[in-house]
Design a protein around this motif. Structure first.
Motif, PDB file in Angstrom:
ATOM      1  N   TYR A 109       1.166  -0.934  -0.175  1.00 42.22           N
ATOM      2  CA  TYR A 109      -0.015   0.116   0.097  1.00 42.22           C
ATOM      3  C   TYR A 109       0.993   1.067  -0.217  1.00 42.22           C
ATOM      4  O   TYR A 109       0.360   2.160  -0.516  1.00 42.22           O
ATOM      5  CB  TYR A 109      -0.862  -0.204   1.248  1.00 42.22           C
ATOM      6  N   GLN A 122      12.649   4.915   8.471  1.00 43.17           N
ATOM      7  CA  GLN A 122      11.312   4.706   7.896  1.00 43.17           C
ATOM      8  C   GLN A 122      11.427   3.476   8.445  1.00 43.17           C
ATOM      9  O   GLN A 122      10.201   2.500   7.939  1.00 43.17           O
ATOM     10  CB  GLN A 122      11.576   4.527   6.432  1.00 43.17           C
ATOM     11  N   SER A 130      -5.956   4.153   1.487  1.00 40.71           N
ATOM     12  CA  SER A 130      -5.584   5.919   0.433  1.00 40.71           C
ATOM     13  C   SER A 130      -5.205   5.095  -0.868  1.00 40.71           C
ATOM     14  O   SER A 130      -3.871   4.594  -0.956  1.00 40.71           O
ATOM     15  CB  SER A 130      -5.268   6.477   1.278  1.00 40.71           C
ATOM     16  N   GLN A 159       0.046  -2.922  11.465  1.00 41.63           N
ATOM     17  CA  GLN A 159      -0.566  -2.717   9.870  1.00 41.63           C
ATOM     18  C   GLN A 159      -2.262  -3.338   9.814  1.00 41.63           C
ATOM     19  O   GLN A 159      -2.927  -3.263   9.615  1.00 41.63           O
ATOM     20  CB  GLN A 159      -0.419  -3.048   9.093  1.00 41.63           C
ATOM     21  N   ASP A 176       0.777   0.891  14.491  1.00 43.55           N
ATOM     22  CA  ASP A 176      -0.172   1.787  13.228  1.00 43.55           C
ATOM     23  C   ASP A 176      -1.205   1.017  12.633  1.00 43.55           C
ATOM     24  O   ASP A 176      -0.654  -0.087  12.878  1.00 43.55           O
ATOM     25  CB  ASP A 176       0.656   2.384  11.738  1.00 43.55           C
ATOM     26  N   ASN A 210      -5.555   4.319  10.218  1.00 45.54           N
ATOM     27  CA  ASN A 210      -5.335   5.051   9.028  1.00 45.54           C
ATOM     28  C   ASN A 210      -6.459   4.011   8.031  1.00 45.54           C
ATOM     29  O   ASN A 210      -6.456   3.148   8.020  1.00 45.54           O
ATOM     30  CB  ASN A 210      -4.141   5.129   8.449  1.00 45.54           C
TER      31      ASN A 210
HETATM   32  N1  SAM Z   1       7.954   2.543   7.855  1.00 43.76           N
HETATM   33  C1  SAM Z   1       6.615   2.084   9.177  1.00 43.76           C
HETATM   34  C2  SAM Z   1       6.186   1.174   8.951  1.00 43.76           C
HETATM   35  O1  SAM Z   1       6.854   0.416   8.887  1.00 43.76           O
HETATM   36  O2  SAM Z   1       5.366   0.454   9.059  1.00 43.76           O
HETATM   37  C3  SAM Z   1       5.939   3.848   8.478  1.00 43.76           C
HETATM   38  C4  SAM Z   1       6.113   4.589   7.740  1.00 43.76           C
HETATM   39  S1  SAM Z   1       4.497   5.029   6.598  1.00 43.76           S
HETATM   40  C5  SAM Z   1       5.106   6.261   6.167  1.00 43.76           C
HETATM   41  C6  SAM Z   1       3.688   5.440   8.476  1.00 43.76           C
HETATM   42  C7  SAM Z   1       2.087   4.612   7.815  1.00 43.76           C
HETATM   43  O3  SAM Z   1       1.484   5.065   7.438  1.00 43.76           O
HETATM   44  C8  SAM Z   1       2.436   2.851   8.151  1.00 43.76           C
HETATM   45  O4  SAM Z   1       2.404   2.423   9.448  1.00 43.76           O
HETATM   46  C9  SAM Z   1       0.972   3.216   7.534  1.00 43.76           C
HETATM   47  O5  SAM Z   1      -0.239   3.434   8.364  1.00 43.76           O
HETATM   48  C10 SAM Z   1       0.191   4.718   6.840  1.00 43.76           C
HETATM   49  N2  SAM Z   1       0.181   4.365   5.698  1.00 43.76           N
HETATM   50  C11 SAM Z   1       0.733   4.335   4.518  1.00 43.76           C
HETATM   51  N3  SAM Z   1       0.491   3.753   3.215  1.00 43.76           N
HETATM   52  C12 SAM Z   1      -0.905   4.461   3.518  1.00 43.76           C
HETATM   53  C13 SAM Z   1      -1.824   4.089   2.607  1.00 43.76           C
HETATM   54  N4  SAM Z   1      -2.372   4.316   1.687  1.00 43.76           N
HETATM   55  N5  SAM Z   1      -3.234   4.858   2.982  1.00 43.76           N
HETATM   56  C14 SAM Z   1      -3.414   4.423   4.314  1.00 43.76           C
HETATM   57  N6  SAM Z   1      -2.431   4.221   5.365  1.00 43.76           N
HETATM   58  C15 SAM Z   1      -1.227   4.318   5.156  1.00 43.76           C
END
Ligand code: SAM
Ligand code: SF4
Length: 382
Positions: free
Chosen positions: A178, A216, A349, A277, A315, A346
């Protein structure tokens, strides 16, 4: 000349904006919190969710309405497919790693400023250097000589006097289905441990009390023989009174060595963010998260056994492609069983170019919102 800077998204973007500030201030721009006073506006954007991208589209129009002469720069996490559109609304769209471009643009704006032109002409008459000068290492050098080749080598203009963020790596190799990060920030690059230690020693000397190691996926950090646990030990051994925190770690790279190190590092904060997740194995597989719920729970058990007073956050994405009500209930059940202290929920998306973009985004928005509410209420019950 004055600049106004807006950073969206994660701590990494805020940290990037501190490096942008250093460049602009070396060129003698002054920061202003008042958009109306600014000659230059820099937006450090986030593309993780579409809502964040939409917000930036709206902003660009607002700036130009405010003052058509204002110059606007967009940087941060920008998806290739959005670039073209943003190039129509912003004057410049630049890659955050290509800091020399930011430098050139900012410098060009400075050289067009009538007051700066007059002062350069006066310098020429006095026989002083005609190129832009900056202070570095206690002396005056030409701006080009100062510019480091990697943006992480720039000493940031820290935005807080108590807490500082120190990137230890950029990019990501994990390709969760995602996520845009591997596309916007590229592959993982770890910063040399020596430089990280040097930056932190300086911060401690300047009385910073909280140091955040950023990446990250911090636990896949690797610089030669220094892995993440070794780096933690090195930072922990820096004399001084400060708390050490890190974000974010991936469950798949959470080794026993790391748990043991966390237990022994007295300066390490007792807060840990460990993104799960989803609480359903099939969804985790579709997300390309290479662990099962049972493996995640075992990991949490080990961490809690070693550090009983750890405060755990996570998350979660709700409404991922094909997530059934039953699969969502598995997430609810997992959350109840683990008992997180905090969760960042979240709504999924879809992001162009990612593997999940080819799957059907078939959970209606209203249902995503409902699932988000259920999880938030569950966490708030704690
Ligand atoms: N590197 C971290 C990890 O391994 O989970 C997280 C970095 S990410 C930029 C931050 C958070 O944004 C993620 O943990 C995820 O829950 C959320 N996220 C990332 N892509 C997403 C998407 N396409 N739709 C909704 N939430 C998203
Ligand atoms: Fe995105 Fe996954 Fe990398 Fe985190 S680990 S930045 S969610 S690809």
């Amino acid at each position: 000349m004055k600049y106004h800077i807006i950073a969206f998204g994660c701590q990494m973007n805020i940290s990037d904006s501190e490096r942008v500030s250093t460049i602009l201030e070396k060129l003698k721009y002054k920061k202003t919190s008042n958009i109306n006073e600014a000659n230059l506006i820099v937006v450090v954007m986030c593309s993780v969710r579409q809502s964040a991208v939409d917000r930036v589209h709206g902003l660009a129009h607002k700036f130009k309405k405010l003052n058509p002469k204002i110059k606007t720069i967009l940087t941060g996490c920008v998806l290739q497919k959005d670039r073209k559109k943003f190039e129509n609304s912003f004057d410049y769209v630049i890659d955050i790693k290509n800091i020399s471009e930011l430098f050139k643009i900012a410098r060009q704006q400075v050289s067009q400023d009538p007051r700066r032109r007059a002062s350069m002409a006066a310098a020429k008459r006095r026989g002083a250097p005609r190129t832009e000068q900056v202070r570095a290492g206690g002396r005056s050098v030409s701006a080009e000589t100062w510019l480091p080749s990697s943006y992480l080598d720039i000493t940031p203009k820290y935005s807080n006097k108590f807490s500082a963020t120190v990137p230890i790596m950029t990019g990501c190799n994990n390709f969760c289905s995602y996520c845009v990060v591997p596309y916007t920030r590229g592959r993982e690059i770890s910063r040399p441990a020596k430089e990280i230690i040097c930056e932190i020693k300086n911060l401690v000397k300047n009385d910073y009390k909280e140091i955040w190691l950023l990446g990250q996926n911090v636990n896949s950090y690797k610089d030669g023989k220094t892995n993440f646990p070794k780096l933690l030990k090195m930072v922990n051994n820096i004399p001084g009174n400060f708390t050490l925190c890190f974000i974010t770690s991936h469950p798949k790279d959470f080794s026993d060595e790391l748990i043991k190190t966390m237990k022994n590092c007295k300066k390490l904060s007792k807060r840990l963010n460990l993104p799960i997740q989803s609480g359903d194995d099939e969804i985790l597989k579709k997300m390309n998260r290479p662990y099962t719920v049972a493996q995640y729970k075992t990991l949490v058990k080990k961490i809690r056994k070693a550090i009983p007073d750890i405060s755990l956050s996570t998350d979660i994405i709700v409404g991922f492609c094909g997530e059934t009500k039953k699969q969502f209930q598995n997430t609810v059940k997992t959350l109840k069983e683990i008992g997180f202290d905090m969760a960042f929920v979240n709504k999924y998306s879809p992001r162009a170019g990612t593997a999940a973009a080819k799957m059907e985004d078939n959970v209606p928005w209203a249902e995503k919102k409902r699932r988000e509410k259920v999880l938030i209420e569950l966490i708030n019950e704690k």
